[in-house]
Design an enzyme around this catalytic site. Structure first.
Site, mmCIF file in Angstrom:
data_model
loop_
_atom_site.group_PDB
_atom_site.id
_atom_site.type_symbol
_atom_site.label_atom_id
_atom_site.label_comp_id
_atom_site.label_asym_id
_atom_site.label_seq_id
_atom_site.Cartn_x
_atom_site.Cartn_y
_atom_site.Cartn_z
ATOM 1 N N GLU A 231 61.688 41.312 -45.010
ATOM 2 C CA GLU A 231 62.914 40.941 -44.288
ATOM 3 C C GLU A 231 63.842 42.144 -44.359
ATOM 4 O OE1 GLU A 231 63.513 38.073 -42.719
ATOM 5 O OE2 GLU A 231 61.682 37.035 -43.316
ATOM 6 N N CYS A 265 72.920 41.441 -42.650
ATOM 7 C CA CYS A 265 71.790 42.066 -41.940
ATOM 8 C C CYS A 265 71.793 41.718 -40.467
ATOM 9 C CB CYS A 265 70.482 41.621 -42.578
ATOM 10 S SG CYS A 265 70.315 39.824 -42.667
HETATM 11 P P1 NAD Z 1 67.800 47.761 -50.786
HETATM 12 O O1 NAD Z 1 66.682 47.986 -49.843
HETATM 13 O O2 NAD Z 1 68.527 48.905 -51.339
HETATM 14 O O3 NAD Z 1 67.351 46.853 -52.055
HETATM 15 C C1 NAD Z 1 66.821 45.556 -51.944
HETATM 16 C C2 NAD Z 1 66.073 45.183 -53.196
HETATM 17 O O4 NAD Z 1 64.955 46.031 -53.266
HETATM 18 C C3 NAD Z 1 66.828 45.344 -54.523
HETATM 19 O O5 NAD Z 1 66.579 44.224 -55.352
HETATM 20 C C4 NAD Z 1 66.215 46.580 -55.137
HETATM 21 O O6 NAD Z 1 66.161 46.502 -56.546
HETATM 22 C C5 NAD Z 1 64.821 46.545 -54.587
HETATM 23 N N1 NAD Z 1 64.192 47.852 -54.494
HETATM 24 C C6 NAD Z 1 64.777 49.052 -54.293
HETATM 25 N N2 NAD Z 1 63.851 50.020 -54.267
HETATM 26 C C7 NAD Z 1 62.649 49.423 -54.457
HETATM 27 C C8 NAD Z 1 61.303 49.894 -54.528
HETATM 28 N N3 NAD Z 1 61.002 51.169 -54.384
HETATM 29 N N4 NAD Z 1 60.327 48.989 -54.721
HETATM 30 C C9 NAD Z 1 60.601 47.675 -54.862
HETATM 31 N N5 NAD Z 1 61.853 47.185 -54.789
HETATM 32 C C10 NAD Z 1 62.865 48.039 -54.589
HETATM 33 O O7 NAD Z 1 68.670 46.809 -49.905
HETATM 34 P P2 NAD Z 1 70.121 46.382 -50.160
HETATM 35 O O8 NAD Z 1 71.010 47.572 -50.046
HETATM 36 O O9 NAD Z 1 70.210 45.509 -51.362
HETATM 37 O O10 NAD Z 1 70.345 45.471 -48.857
HETATM 38 C C11 NAD Z 1 70.710 46.017 -47.645
HETATM 39 C C12 NAD Z 1 69.579 46.074 -46.657
HETATM 40 O O11 NAD Z 1 68.894 44.836 -46.629
HETATM 41 C C13 NAD Z 1 70.074 46.287 -45.241
HETATM 42 O O12 NAD Z 1 69.217 47.148 -44.550
HETATM 43 C C14 NAD Z 1 70.018 44.894 -44.637
HETATM 44 O O13 NAD Z 1 69.925 44.864 -43.237
HETATM 45 C C15 NAD Z 1 68.815 44.354 -45.285
HETATM 46 N N6 NAD Z 1 68.868 42.904 -45.304
HETATM 47 C C16 NAD Z 1 67.976 42.213 -44.569
HETATM 48 C C17 NAD Z 1 68.037 40.837 -44.547
HETATM 49 C C18 NAD Z 1 67.055 40.019 -43.773
HETATM 50 O O14 NAD Z 1 67.039 38.802 -43.948
HETATM 51 N N7 NAD Z 1 66.234 40.612 -42.925
HETATM 52 C C19 NAD Z 1 69.021 40.171 -45.286
HETATM 53 C C20 NAD Z 1 69.916 40.924 -46.043
HETATM 54 C C21 NAD Z 1 69.822 42.290 -46.066
#
Ligand code: NAD
Length: 491
Positions: A231, A265
């Site tokens: 997502e 998002c």
């Molecule tokens: P992020 O991608 O920085 O982190 C999300 C999660 O991934 C965190 O828990 C983090 O610990 C984990 N993570 C980070 N690096 C990782 C790795 N290498 N391997 C495994 N896990 C890892 O995202 P964010 O800044 O928390 O959220 C913002 C982003 O999420 C935006 O792009 C937004 O559009 C997207 N988003 C999407 C949805 C959806 O439903 N499609 C909902 C909310 C946010």
């Protein structure tokens, strides 16, 4: 290195950071054992888990709202009640009402040439489902996938975001009180903990986060061929047709853009309006900000930017746009928002051009570029020339044109004549497409995502025709079927 805690029923000492992967592994092993002991939980057991989760959310509601407020350095209470509590609770109730129907094996027609016989789809729990959640809606995006995974009969390993540590702890404590360690476990900590989760041989992993993280997770999950639901994010456009009320569109786009201060998002990332309507759109948007929030510094409905780093990045986007020739209109009519406050004034970027950060990266804040076009055709061409977004919004009362927009553009989901609201409907699949994600969940779609759809077939007497030695009639029947009943010579 990150700190990590794994929850069991007994209080545990905080492990040394270097043991993070081992602890994640141990939590996973307990969940696997739990699943091995109960491979197809009854309806009653699943309903009980969902009911416990609902009560836990109700019990923890004050702590959840307070932790969100603290983690965000000021978060709208109504937004928290709506998204962190009401939405998951409504999903829980929806799921509980329908679960017995979803669990029933689905009868399908057997192939006609094998009749009489019986065929059905049995939806079987996959096993242990990993959930990696982001910071922007840290409760809903942790609990939402958990609801669907538990309903489907799975065990769940949750890793909340490290950027919202207080809510991560509240969730961890709440789930520890609610579930046995072999039903649901929470591992908290930094990116190294999330990475450790993504390398486990999970039976399914759902990750909500950026496209970059989605790619990293896909690579980490590849050796185990872990099934993934990603997502992710993207730049979701909002297109206004010239016939549609520009005032109404501006308000609805503004509501969705400024909810959670744009840290959403599916918020409209940029607007596309007819050339002649640009000024009217700007005026209506600014009026909405004034009416909707009043004094931005004290409004109870305006949320802060969660971290200084994100706020700095948003300011840099505005500086970059101005330096490259855009006009930036800050919607802070009373000028009460000082530069370094955690809240950031809504801003419109006019004359945005390709190459500006606001047009290349997902904004994720209260900034809205306004692109102008001569026609909806031009808007569609603009969208189709770019990576497929998580959502697209189209404002037009003409149903045929709206249908055309839906059919000719790609996006994870669409709301017509409004924005973001498709997320709220549990009857709709929710997910991205291409770089905005893969797979979907919510409601029955989520139940299916976290189930293995097993085809089960029970042949009748005609199956003997498929066994050697093949009766002579079989060859004749095959030729007749291949050639549609016509003789080969006549063809
Ligand atoms: P992020 O991608 O920085 O982190 C999300 C999660 O991934 C965190 O828990 C983090 O610990 C984990 N993570 C980070 N690096 C990782 C790795 N290498 N391997 C495994 N896990 C890892 O995202 P964010 O800044 O928390 O959220 C913002 C982003 O999420 C935006 O792009 C937004 O559009 C997207 N988003 C999407 C949805 C959806 O439903 N499609 C909902 C909310 C946010």
């Amino acid at each position: 290195m990150a700190q990590l805690s794994v929850l069991t029923n007994e209080p545990r000492p905080e492990p040394a950071p270097e043991r993070a992967a081992d602890e994640v592994q141990r939590a996973f092993a307990r969940l696997q054992q739990g699943f091995a002991n109960e491979r197809y939980p009854s309806l009653r057991t699943r309903l009980d888990r969902l009911t416990r989760l609902e009560r836990a959310l109700q019990r923890s509601s004050d702590d959840i709202v307070a932790a969100l407020d603290a983690d965000f350095r000021g978060r709208s209470r109504v937004e928290s009640l709506m998204i962190a509590l009401l939405l998951p609770i409504l999903s829980l109730r929806h799921t509980r009402r329908r679960l017995s129907t979803w669990m029933k094996p689905e009868k399908v027609n057997p192939a006609w040439y094998l009749r009489p016989s019986s065929a059905r789809i049995v939806r079987q729990p996959k096993g242990v489902v990993g959930v990696i959640a982001p910071w922007n809606y840290p409760v809903m995006l942790s609990v939402g996938p958990m609801i669907d995974a538990l309903a489907a009969g799975n065990r769940v390993l949750l890793k909340p975001s490290e950027l919202t540590p207080r809510i991560a702890e509240v969730l961890a404590a709440m789930l520890r009180e609610t579930f046995a360690a072999d039903e649901v476990a929470v591992v908290t900590g930094g990116v190294d903990v999330a990475r450790a989760v993504s390398t486990l041989p999970l039976d399914h992993l759902v990750v909500t986060g950026s496209t970059r993280v989605g790619r990293e997770v896909a690579m980490a999950a590849a050796p185990n061929l872990t099934p993934l639901t990603l997502e992710l994010g993207g730049k979701s456009p909002a297109v206004v047709h010239e016939s549609y009320s520009i005032e109404r569109a501006a308000v609805r786009i503004g509501v969705a853009r400024l909810f959670n201060a744009g840290q959403t998002c599916i918020a409209p990332d940029y607007a596309i309006v007819p050339h002649a309507k640009e000024q009217a759109f700007v005026d209506a948007y600014l009026r909405f900000v004034e009416k909707g929030f009043g004094d931005l510094a004290t409004s109870r409905d305006y949320t802060a930017i969660a971290t200084e780093r994100h706020r700095d990045k948003l300011e840099e986007m505005l500086r970059d746009a101005e330096a490259k020739g855009a006009r930036v209109v800050r919607a802070d009519p009373r000028g009460t928002l000082a530069k370094r406050q955690p809240r950031m004034a809504p801003a419109l970027v006019l004359d945005p051009k390709p190459g500006m950060l606001v047009m290349e990266e997902e904004i994720f804040g209260p900034i809205l570029p306004v692109l102008t076009v001569a026609s909806v055709e031009e808007a569609i061409a603009h969208i189709n020339a770019r990576p497929r977004p998580l959502a697209a919004y189209y404002f037009d009362d003409d149903a045929a044109r709206a249908q055309d927009f839906v059919q000719r553009t790609h996006a994870g989901g669409v709301t017509l004549n409004d924005a973001a609201l498709h997320f709220f409907n549990d009857e709709l699949p929710f997910g991205g497409v291409g770089p905005s994600g893969m797979g979907a969940y919510h409601g029955f779609t989520g139940f299916k995502t976290f189930s293995h759809e097993k085809g089960v077939y029970q042949p009748g007497p005609s199956a003997r025709l498929l066994r050697q030695p093949f009766p002579a009639v079989v060859e004749q029947a095959l030729l007749a079927l291949i050639h549609g009943g016509r003789s080969r010579r006549r063809r």
